[in-house]
Scaffold this active site. Structure first.
Site, mmCIF file in Angstrom:
data_model
loop_
_atom_site.group_PDB
_atom_site.id
_atom_site.type_symbol
_atom_site.label_atom_id
_atom_site.label_comp_id
_atom_site.label_asym_id
_atom_site.label_seq_id
_atom_site.Cartn_x
_atom_site.Cartn_y
_atom_site.Cartn_z
ATOM 1 N N CYS A 54 -16.823 10.266 -1.286
ATOM 2 C CA CYS A 54 -15.762 11.106 -1.833
ATOM 3 C C CYS A 54 -16.416 12.305 -2.507
ATOM 4 O O CYS A 54 -17.308 12.148 -3.342
ATOM 5 C CB CYS A 54 -14.941 10.309 -2.850
ATOM 6 S SG CYS A 54 -13.696 11.294 -3.716
ATOM 7 N N CYS A 103 -8.967 7.983 -2.178
ATOM 8 C CA CYS A 103 -10.168 7.324 -2.684
ATOM 9 C C CYS A 103 -9.729 6.310 -3.734
ATOM 10 O O CYS A 103 -8.979 6.651 -4.656
ATOM 11 C CB CYS A 103 -11.102 8.369 -3.306
ATOM 12 S SG CYS A 103 -12.496 7.657 -4.200
ATOM 13 N N CYS A 128 -7.761 10.023 9.679
ATOM 14 C CA CYS A 128 -7.913 11.462 9.885
ATOM 15 C C CYS A 128 -8.196 12.072 8.508
ATOM 16 O O CYS A 128 -7.304 12.171 7.671
ATOM 17 C CB CYS A 128 -6.624 11.998 10.492
ATOM 18 S SG CYS A 128 -6.664 13.729 10.923
#
Length: 140
Positions: A54, A103, A128
């Site tokens: 992330c 996340c 995606c």
């Protein structure tokens, strides 16, 4: 796939702190659920072996061995890392019903997951994900 909302994020910052930590483009996607234009992300065609983290908090999210060519304009993965690396929630924005990928560590927007599209992957899912939401850490 049933959308699941995770518990309280482990990484919590104020909007001002996120703005200071992220570029304007990163903030728009990660914290405001924006989308980068198709075919513009740095990881769309990347073949480098490693772990995608992330960009907002550094949590490990995806491995390169689950990345595949979906030809959709964004990096696509057929599975996140094992464990609780992501959370899913229903997204009804823009007159559609989709499943948003966040996340789990900081609840930043990563992209969306789709299934049943017929890709020849083990899960029949396509995560995606916006390149701007990720940082690739190559294997040594």
């Amino acid at each position: 796939m049933e959308p699941v909302v995770g518990a309280t994020p482990r990484v919590v910052k104020s909007e001002q702190e996120w703005r200071a930590h992220l570029s304007a483009k990163e903030f728009a996607v990660l914290r405001q659920a924006g989308t980068e234009p198709a075919w513009t992300g740095e990881y769309t065609d990347t073949k480098t072996v490693g772990v995608y983290q992330c960009r907002a908090c550094g949590a490990e999210l995806f491995r390169s061995d689950t990345k595949f060519e979906s030809h959709c304009g964004w990096p696509s993965f057929f599975s996140p890392l094992a464990g609780e690396s992501i959370v899913l929630r229903e997204d009804r924005a823009h007159g559609m019903v989709r499943t948003e990928v966040l996340c789990a560590s900081c609840h930043s927007h990563l992209g969306h997951v789709f299934e049943g599209e017929g890709y020849p992957t083990p899960t029949d899912q396509r995560f995606c994900i916006n390149s701007v939401s990720l940082t690739l850490v190559p294997d040594a």
